[in-house]
Design an enzyme around this catalytic site. Structure first.
Site, PDB file in Angstrom:
ATOM      1  N   HIS A 308      36.453   0.277  56.258  1.00 51.53           N
ATOM      2  CA  HIS A 308      35.725  -0.717  55.636  1.00 51.53           C
ATOM      3  C   HIS A 308      34.479  -1.106  56.679  1.00 51.53           C
ATOM      4  O   HIS A 308      34.532  -0.430  57.780  1.00 51.53           O
ATOM      5  CB  HIS A 308      36.569  -1.955  55.894  1.00 51.53           C
ATOM      6  N   ASP A 366      42.512  -2.504  48.930  1.00 53.20           N
ATOM      7  CA  ASP A 366      42.702  -1.895  47.720  1.00 53.20           C
ATOM      8  C   ASP A 366      43.878  -0.707  47.886  1.00 53.20           C
ATOM      9  O   ASP A 366      44.306  -0.297  46.773  1.00 53.20           O
ATOM     10  CB  ASP A 366      41.348  -1.002  47.540  1.00 53.20           C
TER      11      ASP A 366
END
Ligand code: CMC
Length: 432
Positions: A308, A366
């Site tokens: 991320h 996700d």
């Protein structure tokens, strides 16, 4: 704008320039460079906006080092555990948690806007039957500007509010219709007696011949997926919505732009890409091969659902999503599903691998949302539309905040030009 109490000094070619520094309520200070070009005649350079704050905002705060995510000050784990999606929508839109009366009114408004204009059904029929639901959504949401003329005047606060409610209410209907169209089943109309998440599951899985009975644990898990994706500060799709809106474009066009940006595999498309990767890996014994590929500088392959830009410790949404995944898998009795075995093993191997540890690459939201949605029976092509419908409230809240900001200006970045300098046109017969 926060008070300026400090300044930063930039020294360039022997001259010094004082730059104001703004202190936020939380997070790092920001150096205000807005007058830099006017005074020093230079731009700053930050491709990918790794060190640039593009706006001020009061909606969402992230501390990537500590793994903190707050909406209007409330931690995401508390919202995911104690609240529910429509209440979080209210919080994001209006800044405070609603009273019982405010929540009831808001829920009624959203429920009453879930149907789309019947004539809009024709749009769906214009798409190839095997169109990706995200392609359909970009088109149909953009097309809302052709239908709802009474909510496209962004200078009118009431029209802005109606557009916000319409988008939050109709997104699940449009996402479910895009899915039904892609599998050749008739559209299923919304039901007002179901809550937001249960209604979405109903529209996806019911058929005229048989009503799908929504398990409350599954609708709770769905609601949690919506809540965990509701907003995420100035991410790529939100920044796209803000940039599109900065020109004065109507809300439906701006949200269509956000959906288009979200679709990419580095952003919202990662949930689909992650499940496809798990399917490609197939069996636990093949995981080392893929880990090796992810580490190989000459191989473009990346472990989808890992890493991320902002979170460097853990993704707090992933922590809650993992708990939810365990609950759903147990309920559905699919813990032994080979795909899920690969997911669990991959998670463990990557978490203990020095490369992933050193680069601070953790499973992100996700990774787990895809596992839940797969277990619930959604095809991978629906994962990103579900992200899009969840994020709509974040896009809308940021859009609304931006339009209310007196400093709002058209977004117009500059560049570091590396092309040819001035040269004369060469006639075609004279070119070598
Ligand atoms: N697998 C293997 N290596 C990776 C990965 C990964 N998933 N992600 C980053 N790296 C490496 C990358 O190669 C680079 O190595 P080096 O420093 O040696 O060049 C380093 O880690 C930093 O990566 P980056 O690309 O500079 O980081 P970024 O902040 O620009 O990218 C990201 C962030 C999320 C796009 C990236 O981690 C990625 O592509 N992850 C996979 C896609 C994904 O899961 N996206 C969903 C993000 S969460 C939901 C959302 O916000 O939409």
């Amino acid at each position: 704008m926060a008070d300026t109490t400090k300044t930063a000094t930039l020294t360039l070619d022997g001259k010094s320039y004082e730059l104001p520094v703004h202190s936020p309520t939380a997070g790092p200070d920001v150096i205000d460079i807005r007058k830099l070009y006017g005074t020093a005649g230079v731009f700053t350079y930050d491709p990918g906006f790794t060190s640039t704050a593009s706006c001020d905002s009061t909606i969402t705060f992230i501390d990537g080092e500590e793994g903190v995510l707050l909406h209007r000050g409330y931690p995401i784990d508390q919202l995911a555990g104690k609240s529910h999606y429509l209440e979080v929508c209210y919080l994001l839109l209006y800044g405070e948690l609603p009273t019982a009366a405010q929540l009831e009114k808001f829920e009624t408004t959203i429920t009453r806007h879930t149907m789309i204009h019947e004539q809009m059904h024709n749009f769906f029929r214009g798409f190839r039957r095997d169109a990706h639901p995200m392609a359909t959504m970009v088109g149909v949401i953009g097309a809302m500007s052709a239908f709802y003329h009474d909510s496209t005047d962004i200078s009118d606060p009431r029209q802005r509010e109606i557009a916000s409610h319409r988008l939050i209410a109709k997104m699940p209907t449009i996402a479910a219709m895009a899915y039904k169209y892609s599998i050749g089943q008739p559209f299923v109309y919304p039901r007002n007696d179901l809550d937001y998440a249960a209604n979405f599951i109903h529209m996806c899985f019911s058929v005229p011949a048989e009503e799908y009975q929504v398990d409350p644990i599954l609708s709770r898990a769905m609601d949690r997926i919506f809540t965990l994706h509701a907003d995420h500060e100035q991410n790529a799709s939100t920044s796209t919505v803000r940039l599109a809106s900065s020109s004065g474009a109507n809300p439906f066009a701006c949200i269509a732009a956000g959906i288009a940006c979200l679709w990419g595999p580095a952003h919202g498309g990662a949930n689909q890409a992650c499940l496809e990767m798990l399917k490609e890996i197939g069996t636990v014994d093949r995981i080392p091969e893929y880990i090796a590929r992810a580490k190989d500088k000459n191989d473009p392959f990346r472990l989808m659902g890992f890493g991320h830009r902002v979170y460097k410790n853990m993704d707090p949404r992933a922590t809650v999503m993992k708990e939810s995944a365990d609950e759903v898998l147990e309920l559905l009795g699919v813990e032994d599903n080979p795909l899920l075995q690969v997911a669990k093993e991959l998670e463990q191997i990557a978490l203990n691998d020095p490369y992933f540890k050193e680069k601070k690459l953790f499973p992100n939201v996700d990774f787990y949302s895809g596992i839940i949605l797969e277990a619930m029976g959604f095809p991978t092509s629906m994962f990103t539309p579900i992200f899009a419908l969840s994020r709509t409230v974040g896009w809308i809240s940021q859009w609304k905040e931006m339009l209310n900001d007196p400093q709002n200006k058209i977004g117009r970045p500059r560049q570091l030009y590396l092309g040819s300098t001035l040269r004369d046109y060469v006639d075609i017969e004279d070119r070598g």
